[in-house]
Design a protein around this motif. Structure first.
Motif, PDB file in Angstrom:
ATOM      1  N   TRP A  10       0.948  -1.055   0.100  1.00  0.00           N
ATOM      2  CA  TRP A  10       0.146  -0.047  -0.021  1.00  0.00           C
ATOM      3  C   TRP A  10       0.676   1.385   0.093  1.00  0.00           C
ATOM      4  O   TRP A  10       0.731   2.341  -0.832  1.00  0.00           O
ATOM      5  CB  TRP A  10      -1.031   0.029   1.350  1.00  0.00           C
ATOM      6  CG  TRP A  10      -2.038  -0.689   1.116  1.00  0.00           C
ATOM      7  CD1 TRP A  10      -2.555  -1.584  -0.078  1.00  0.00           C
ATOM      8  CD2 TRP A  10      -3.297  -0.835   2.121  1.00  0.00           C
ATOM      9  NE1 TRP A  10      -3.653  -2.076   0.331  1.00  0.00           N
ATOM     10  CE2 TRP A  10      -4.111  -1.787   1.635  1.00  0.00           C
ATOM     11  CE3 TRP A  10      -3.262  -0.439   3.249  1.00  0.00           C
ATOM     12  CZ2 TRP A  10      -5.245  -2.099   2.446  1.00  0.00           C
ATOM     13  CZ3 TRP A  10      -4.533  -0.600   4.189  1.00  0.00           C
ATOM     14  CH2 TRP A  10      -5.564  -1.628   3.493  1.00  0.00           C
ATOM     15  N   GLY A  11       2.045   1.242   0.768  1.00  0.00           N
ATOM     16  CA  GLY A  11       2.982   2.382   1.115  1.00  0.00           C
ATOM     17  C   GLY A  11       3.453   2.636  -0.568  1.00  0.00           C
ATOM     18  O   GLY A  11       3.444   3.956  -0.834  1.00  0.00           O
ATOM     19  N   SER A  13       2.218   1.747  -3.519  1.00  0.00           N
ATOM     20  CA  SER A  13       1.155   2.094  -4.563  1.00  0.00           C
ATOM     21  C   SER A  13       0.728   3.558  -4.066  1.00  0.00           C
ATOM     22  O   SER A  13       0.396   4.428  -5.231  1.00  0.00           O
ATOM     23  CB  SER A  13      -0.115   1.134  -4.240  1.00  0.00           C
ATOM     24  OG  SER A  13      -0.793   1.251  -2.943  1.00  0.00           O
ATOM     25  N   TYR A  14       0.718   4.059  -2.676  1.00  0.00           N
ATOM     26  CA  TYR A  14       0.480   5.447  -2.525  1.00  0.00           C
ATOM     27  C   TYR A  14       1.610   6.286  -3.090  1.00  0.00           C
ATOM     28  O   TYR A  14       1.167   7.408  -3.748  1.00  0.00           O
ATOM     29  CB  TYR A  14       0.089   5.762  -0.965  1.00  0.00           C
ATOM     30  CG  TYR A  14      -1.154   5.225  -0.642  1.00  0.00           C
ATOM     31  CD1 TYR A  14      -2.376   5.532  -1.145  1.00  0.00           C
ATOM     32  CD2 TYR A  14      -1.336   4.200   0.372  1.00  0.00           C
ATOM     33  CE1 TYR A  14      -3.716   5.434  -0.780  1.00  0.00           C
ATOM     34  CE2 TYR A  14      -2.554   3.951   0.950  1.00  0.00           C
ATOM     35  CZ  TYR A  14      -3.683   4.594   0.477  1.00  0.00           C
ATOM     36  OH  TYR A  14      -4.957   4.197   0.627  1.00  0.00           O
ATOM     37  N   MET A  15       2.807   5.851  -2.886  1.00  0.00           N
ATOM     38  CA  MET A  15       3.855   6.716  -3.256  1.00  0.00           C
ATOM     39  C   MET A  15       3.844   6.815  -4.949  1.00  0.00           C
ATOM     40  O   MET A  15       4.239   7.811  -5.293  1.00  0.00           O
ATOM     41  CB  MET A  15       5.221   6.131  -2.913  1.00  0.00           C
ATOM     42  CG  MET A  15       5.321   6.225  -1.475  1.00  0.00           C
ATOM     43  SD  MET A  15       5.495   7.866  -0.828  1.00  0.00           S
ATOM     44  CE  MET A  15       7.453   7.804  -1.070  1.00  0.00           C
ATOM     45  N   ILE A  17       1.285   6.758  -6.914  1.00  0.00           N
ATOM     46  CA  ILE A  17      -0.149   7.657  -7.131  1.00  0.00           C
ATOM     47  C   ILE A  17       0.483   9.212  -6.796  1.00  0.00           C
ATOM     48  O   ILE A  17      -0.181   9.721  -7.444  1.00  0.00           O
ATOM     49  CB  ILE A  17      -1.304   7.240  -6.256  1.00  0.00           C
ATOM     50  CG1 ILE A  17      -1.830   5.912  -6.833  1.00  0.00           C
ATOM     51  CG2 ILE A  17      -2.427   8.087  -6.186  1.00  0.00           C
ATOM     52  CD1 ILE A  17      -2.926   5.160  -6.030  1.00  0.00           C
ATOM     53  N   LEU A  18       1.210   9.327  -5.866  1.00  0.00           N
ATOM     54  CA  LEU A  18       1.674  10.739  -5.465  1.00  0.00           C
ATOM     55  C   LEU A  18       2.604  11.354  -6.541  1.00  0.00           C
ATOM     56  O   LEU A  18       2.811  12.285  -6.733  1.00  0.00           O
ATOM     57  CB  LEU A  18       2.110  10.637  -4.115  1.00  0.00           C
ATOM     58  CG  LEU A  18       0.706  10.658  -2.951  1.00  0.00           C
ATOM     59  CD1 LEU A  18       1.728  10.622  -1.529  1.00  0.00           C
ATOM     60  CD2 LEU A  18      -0.111  11.946  -3.059  1.00  0.00           C
TER      61      LEU A  18
END
Length: 110
Positions: A10-11, A13-15, A17-18
């Motif tokens: 998740w970390g 994937s969030y990175m 996406i950011l």
């Protein structure tokens, strides 16, 4: 262990996406900067050419006035009689000033 791998995925994937909007924003910024620099340079060149044209016109006007003054026989007579400075010379000076005031250089439209 599963929990750590889920948090890690998740970390990441969030990175990702950011990072996508940041990369897109940086690309847009770079392109905008380049276009703005080109427009400023183009604008400066236009202004410089206008200044050059204005100065060239004024130099031409100076040459025209110079030619008119050199061809003015009344001015030459006044200069040649400058050593005499009597009443006649002063009257010639007044007439010369009147004539010089009427000497105009045509204005060019802006």
């Amino acid at each position: 262990m599963k929990r750590k791998s889920i948090l890690l995925s998740w970390g990441i994937s969030y990175m990702v996406i950011l990072l996508i909007p940041i990369v897109i924003g940086a690309a847009v910024f770079a392109e905008s900067r380049m276009l703005l620099e080109e427009e400023v340079n183009r604008s400066n060149m236009v202004l410089l050419s206008q200044v050059q044209e204005t100065i060239d016109n004024q130099i031409g006007d100076i040459g025209s006035i110079s030619n008119q003054l050199m061809a003015d026989s009344q001015l030459m007579s006044f200069i040649n009689h400058a050593s005499e400075q009597d009443a006649r010379w002063r009257i010639m000076g007044i007439d010369l000033i009147k004539n010089l005031k009427s000497t105009r250089v045509g204005k060019r439209p802006d």
